[in-house]
Design a protein around this motif. Structure first.
Motif, PDB file in Angstrom:
ATOM      1  N   VAL A 157      39.847  37.284  53.668  1.00  0.00           N
ATOM      2  CA  VAL A 157      38.710  37.156  54.575  1.00  0.00           C
ATOM      3  C   VAL A 157      37.541  36.606  53.764  1.00  0.00           C
ATOM      4  O   VAL A 157      37.363  36.968  52.585  1.00  0.00           O
ATOM      5  N   GLN A 158      36.788  35.739  54.374  1.00  0.00           N
ATOM      6  CA  GLN A 158      35.628  35.170  53.685  1.00  0.00           C
ATOM      7  C   GLN A 158      34.684  36.281  53.239  1.00  0.00           C
ATOM      8  O   GLN A 158      34.349  37.178  54.016  1.00  0.00           O
ATOM      9  N   GLY A 159      34.232  36.180  52.009  1.00  0.00           N
ATOM     10  CA  GLY A 159      33.390  37.203  51.407  1.00  0.00           C
ATOM     11  C   GLY A 159      34.098  37.955  50.310  1.00  0.00           C
ATOM     12  O   GLY A 159      33.446  38.510  49.411  1.00  0.00           O
ATOM     13  N   MET A 160      35.439  37.979  50.343  1.00  0.00           N
ATOM     14  CA  MET A 160      36.185  38.662  49.291  1.00  0.00           C
ATOM     15  C   MET A 160      36.006  37.989  47.931  1.00  0.00           C
ATOM     16  O   MET A 160      36.057  38.650  46.886  1.00  0.00           O
ATOM     17  N   SER A 161      35.814  36.671  47.945  1.00  0.00           N
ATOM     18  CA  SER A 161      35.703  35.950  46.668  1.00  0.00           C
ATOM     19  C   SER A 161      34.486  36.408  45.866  1.00  0.00           C
ATOM     20  O   SER A 161      34.537  36.475  44.624  1.00  0.00           O
ATOM     21  N   PHE A 162      33.392  36.759  46.525  1.00  0.00           N
ATOM     22  CA  PHE A 162      32.209  37.217  45.805  1.00  0.00           C
ATOM     23  C   PHE A 162      32.451  38.591  45.176  1.00  0.00           C
ATOM     24  O   PHE A 162      32.029  38.843  44.038  1.00  0.00           O
ATOM     25  N   ILE A 163      33.132  39.474  45.896  1.00  0.00           N
ATOM     26  CA  ILE A 163      33.414  40.800  45.350  1.00  0.00           C
ATOM     27  C   ILE A 163      34.338  40.686  44.136  1.00  0.00           C
ATOM     28  O   ILE A 163      34.114  41.304  43.090  1.00  0.00           O
ATOM     29  N   ALA A 164      35.391  39.877  44.276  1.00  0.00           N
ATOM     30  CA  ALA A 164      36.320  39.706  43.159  1.00  0.00           C
ATOM     31  C   ALA A 164      35.641  39.030  41.966  1.00  0.00           C
ATOM     32  O   ALA A 164      35.924  39.364  40.804  1.00  0.00           O
ATOM     33  N   ALA A 165      34.736  38.088  42.220  1.00  0.00           N
ATOM     34  CA  ALA A 165      34.053  37.399  41.121  1.00  0.00           C
ATOM     35  C   ALA A 165      33.172  38.352  40.326  1.00  0.00           C
ATOM     36  O   ALA A 165      33.126  38.284  39.083  1.00  0.00           O
ATOM     37  N   VAL A 166      32.447  39.247  40.998  1.00  0.00           N
ATOM     38  CA  VAL A 166      31.603  40.211  40.286  1.00  0.00           C
ATOM     39  C   VAL A 166      32.466  41.122  39.426  1.00  0.00           C
ATOM     40  O   VAL A 166      32.105  41.459  38.279  1.00  0.00           O
ATOM     41  N   LEU A 167      33.624  41.527  39.915  1.00  0.00           N
ATOM     42  CA  LEU A 167      34.506  42.379  39.127  1.00  0.00           C
ATOM     43  C   LEU A 167      35.091  41.627  37.940  1.00  0.00           C
ATOM     44  O   LEU A 167      35.254  42.199  36.849  1.00  0.00           O
ATOM     45  N   ILE A 168      35.408  40.350  38.111  1.00  0.00           N
ATOM     46  CA  ILE A 168      35.939  39.554  37.002  1.00  0.00           C
ATOM     47  C   ILE A 168      34.923  39.437  35.871  1.00  0.00           C
ATOM     48  O   ILE A 168      35.287  39.441  34.685  1.00  0.00           O
ATOM     49  N   LEU A 169      33.648  39.332  36.219  1.00  0.00           N
ATOM     50  CA  LEU A 169      32.613  39.191  35.198  1.00  0.00           C
ATOM     51  C   LEU A 169      32.400  40.471  34.394  1.00  0.00           C
ATOM     52  O   LEU A 169      31.731  40.434  33.355  1.00  0.00           O
ATOM     53  N   ASN A 170      32.934  41.601  34.846  1.00  0.00           N
ATOM     54  CA  ASN A 170      32.711  42.873  34.164  1.00  0.00           C
ATOM     55  C   ASN A 170      34.001  43.572  33.718  1.00  0.00           C
ATOM     56  O   ASN A 170      33.920  44.554  32.976  1.00  0.00           O
ATOM     57  N   LEU A 171      35.169  43.093  34.153  1.00  0.00           N
ATOM     58  CA  LEU A 171      36.430  43.754  33.834  1.00  0.00           C
ATOM     59  C   LEU A 171      37.481  42.715  33.462  1.00  0.00           C
ATOM     60  O   LEU A 171      37.328  41.515  33.738  1.00  0.00           O
ATOM     61  N   ASP A 172      38.554  43.219  32.858  1.00  0.00           N
ATOM     62  CA  ASP A 172      39.709  42.361  32.613  1.00  0.00           C
ATOM     63  C   ASP A 172      40.397  42.040  33.936  1.00  0.00           C
ATOM     64  O   ASP A 172      40.123  42.658  34.974  1.00  0.00           O
ATOM     65  N   THR A 173      41.323  41.084  33.886  1.00  0.00           N
ATOM     66  CA  THR A 173      41.922  40.589  35.119  1.00  0.00           C
ATOM     67  C   THR A 173      42.663  41.682  35.879  1.00  0.00           C
ATOM     68  O   THR A 173      42.445  41.895  37.080  1.00  0.00           O
ATOM     69  N   ALA A 174      43.529  42.405  35.181  1.00  0.00           N
ATOM     70  CA  ALA A 174      44.312  43.448  35.860  1.00  0.00           C
ATOM     71  C   ALA A 174      43.422  44.582  36.332  1.00  0.00           C
ATOM     72  O   ALA A 174      43.578  45.080  37.461  1.00  0.00           O
ATOM     73  N   ASP A 175      42.474  45.010  35.490  1.00  0.00           N
ATOM     74  CA  ASP A 175      41.558  46.080  35.896  1.00  0.00           C
ATOM     75  C   ASP A 175      40.671  45.626  37.047  1.00  0.00           C
ATOM     76  O   ASP A 175      40.309  46.434  37.925  1.00  0.00           O
ATOM     77  N   ALA A 176      40.287  44.345  37.051  1.00  0.00           N
ATOM     78  CA  ALA A 176      39.478  43.832  38.160  1.00  0.00           C
ATOM     79  C   ALA A 176      40.263  43.872  39.468  1.00  0.00           C
ATOM     80  O   ALA A 176      39.706  44.209  40.524  1.00  0.00           O
ATOM     81  N   PHE A 177      41.542  43.548  39.420  1.00  0.00           N
ATOM     82  CA  PHE A 177      42.349  43.622  40.647  1.00  0.00           C
ATOM     83  C   PHE A 177      42.510  45.060  41.124  1.00  0.00           C
ATOM     84  O   PHE A 177      42.453  45.339  42.334  1.00  0.00           O
ATOM     85  N   ILE A 178      42.690  45.985  40.213  1.00  0.00           N
ATOM     86  CA  ILE A 178      42.830  47.387  40.595  1.00  0.00           C
ATOM     87  C   ILE A 178      41.557  47.879  41.270  1.00  0.00           C
ATOM     88  O   ILE A 178      41.609  48.530  42.337  1.00  0.00           O
ATOM     89  N   ALA A 179      40.397  47.578  40.681  1.00  0.00           N
ATOM     90  CA  ALA A 179      39.132  47.990  41.287  1.00  0.00           C
ATOM     91  C   ALA A 179      38.902  47.274  42.608  1.00  0.00           C
ATOM     92  O   ALA A 179      38.385  47.862  43.570  1.00  0.00           O
TER      93      ALA A 179
END
Length: 582
Positions: A399-421
């Motif tokens: 859904v549009q808007g998910m990319s911003f949430i995932a991007a903020v998590l990528i900037l602060n976590l590793d890839t796998a941890d970002a997906f889990i969060a």
């Protein structure tokens, strides 16, 4: 015989006509006895014809030109009369000497001028007296260097333009300081020593404009006007000093605040690493930790704090992420092009989701340029997380808007941890209601928001009602992206800090804080301008004032908290909310 000569505009001060017919031994100046019939003089566009008895001498001005035509009578046999024209230039030291015997040496005669020829009184004709009236007179020049003239034209070419380099403003400033006694004695200082101290300065442009003397061709300034200009200049300098002093104080204060902020962040990071994170389960709910949480989590520990605060209720592991990633890549490779119109609806939706993911990734934080499809270092990571989630939750998809949430998590976590969060964050009740587009539950959240909106900002609430501005117009974008698109990134991360601590309630509390901060501005707008303003907030939004307004919002209504109001509205949906009555 006819002979013509042309004298250029410059280079000669005088010209005389001579003939060799008068005396057999030496040439002489033309006079009555010479057998020259006519002498013609042309200067500029005027041509004068005179007889030989009138022409004794004439002067060619350096700024003029003359054409002399001589005609001699050659009817006599063997007369062999010859006329000559000699041009001379007087030396600066002897302006009265217009003639030199240099021509005698040129003719090789060796005979000097006789004293009686030079000293005898000449009888001038009427036209000769006309020439004596300074028509072609020599201009007397000063002994000093000639002043540069404006570009002009010579007879056979253009006079080169004068080179008049403008004064250097620093030189003008130095001259002004020397005259006014501001320049101190002593040798020139080094560049390090020449740095202005105490903001004492003179604006160079102002000095050059006001302290510059008038050109020589203009009259000098009157004393009153000069004094007025001096006073205006002093006022301009004083205002410039005051403005620069104010700016320097502002920069100094900003630097001090930045140093204090960096020092506080360093101390907070040390506290989080050494005291809070090792004892997370026992310290996360303490009052001291909650105060540190409100002040903002240090960026160095933010990812770890978010992971612990969001939790992992879905029990996603790194191995599960790698498995989902492999399956997603296989599906991307095996995704065929549309073959017929009877294609499976689910496959069509998945293909549309993948195309929408590629399109939205390039729109995510475009000013950072790290998620661009070409050359973006985080493009593949963001694409993988969003693609894996579509495989992990096909019922939700993308859904549009998910990319911003995932991007903020990528900037602060590793890839796998970002997906889990990311997966656990979207599994929260409020996010799931919005991303699954549960219309009735979304309206319930809007109704709960309006209850606290009317409680905290009654005037603005009534203004919104009068203009029919409903919460869904501006809240959907804020909730879908968790303010990461609407607020500056650093401010959005600070909102995320408290959101991870307080949950969904803080998202609506933040919305009320934004409305409270811009209450005066919004009450003067109509529907169109309010909607435009709230969907695109100002870029420069300071964090401390916003959090001050958020802290002033009370999330209680009739002794009921957010969770209680939301639960009551779920039971009585249409009876309490004017939004649901529609």
């Amino acid at each position: 015989m006819r002979k013509s000569s042309t004298f250029p505009r410059s280079g000669y001060d005088a010209a005389r006509l001579f003939s060799s017919a008068g005396r057999p031994t030496a040439p002489s100046v033309l006079n009555r006895s010479d057998e020259v019939s006519t002498g013609s003089v042309s200067s500029l566009s005027t041509e004068l014809s005179v007889s030989n008895e009138d022409i004794l001498d004439f002067t060619v001005d350096p700024d003029s030109s003359a054409i002399v035509t001589l005609e001699t009578d050659t009817s006599g046999a063997g007369s062999g009369h010859f006329s000559d024209v000699t041009l001379t230039s007087s030396s600066p030291g002897d302006p009265g000497e217009l003639w030199s015997p240099r021509w005698r040496q040129a003719r090789g005669s060796g005979v000097t001028s006789q004293p009686e020829d030079e000293g005898r009184t000449k009888r001038l004709g009427p036209l000769a007296s006309f020439f004596s009236r300074n028509l072609f007179t020599k201009k007397v020049k000063d002994s000093g260097p000639p002043e540069p003239k404006d570009p002009g034209w010579k007879l056979f070419g253009k006079v080169p333009a004068r080179e008049s380099p403008g004064k250097d403003p620093r030189k003008i400033q130095k001259e002004y300081e020397t005259k006014s006694g501001r320049a101190g004695p002593g040798p020139p200082t080094s560049p390090r020593q020449s740095v202005r101290k105490n903001l004492d300065f003179e604006p160079l442009s102002t000095t050059a404009l006001i302290l510059e003397d008038r050109p020589a061709n203009l009259p000098a300034k009157p004393a009153e006007e000069a004094q007025k200009h001096r006073q205006q200049y002093e006022e301009m300098v004083a205002l410039a000093k005051k403005r620069e002093l104010k700016e320097a104080q502002k920069r100094r204060k900003q630097l001090e605040d930045r140093c204090k902020l960096e020092e506080s962040i360093g101390n907070a990071a040390q506290t989080w690493n050494q005291e809070i994170l090792p004892n997370w389960s026992s310290t996360c709910g303490s009052r001291r930790v909650r105060e540190l949480w409100w002040q903002g989590v240090p960026p160095s520990v933010r990812g770890k704090v978010w992971s612990l605060a969001v939790g992992n209720e879905l029990n996603i592991t790194h191995e599960l992420y790698n498995i989902c990633l492999s399956r997603a890549r296989e599906k991307w490779k095996a995704m065929p092009a549309p073959a017929s119109e009877t294609e499976d609806a689910g496959s069509s939706d998945r293909e549309a989701s993948l195309e929408l993911i590629k399109l939205d990734i390039s729109r995510t934080f475009p000013h950072l340029c790290i998620f661009q499809q070409q050359g973006g270092p985080y493009y593949d990571i963001l694409h993988s997380i969003l693609g894996v989630y579509t495989c992990y939750r096909p019922d939700v998809g993308y859904v549009q808007g998910m990319s911003f949430i995932a991007a903020v998590l990528i900037l602060n976590l590793d890839t796998a941890d970002a997906f889990i969060a990311f997966a656990n964050l979207l599994n929260k009740p409020c996010q799931m209601a919005f991303f699954r587009v549960d219309h009735s539950l979304m309206l319930t959240y809007f109704a709960a928001f309006e209850v606290f909106f009317e409680e905290n900002l009654p005037k603005l609430f009534a203004h919104f009602k009068n203009n029919n501005l409903t919460p869904d117009i501006y809240l959907i974008d804020w909730i879908f992206t968790l303010y990461s698109k609407s607020l500056p990134l650093d401010l959005a991360c600070r909102v995320w800090d408290v959101f991870c601590r307080d949950g969904d309630e803080f998202l609506f509390r933040t919305a009320l804080g934004i409305l409270r901060q811009y209450e005066e501005v919004l009450t003067r707008m109509d529907f169109i301008h309010m909607a435009q303003f709230l969907t695109r907030l100002p870029d420069l939004l300071p964090a401390d004032p916003l959090f001050g307004h958020i802290a002033a919002v009370h999330m209680t209504s009739r002794n009921r908290k957010w969770a209680q109001v939301l639960q009551a509205l779920q039971k009585e949906q249409e009876r309490t909310s004017p939004v649901l009555k529609r």
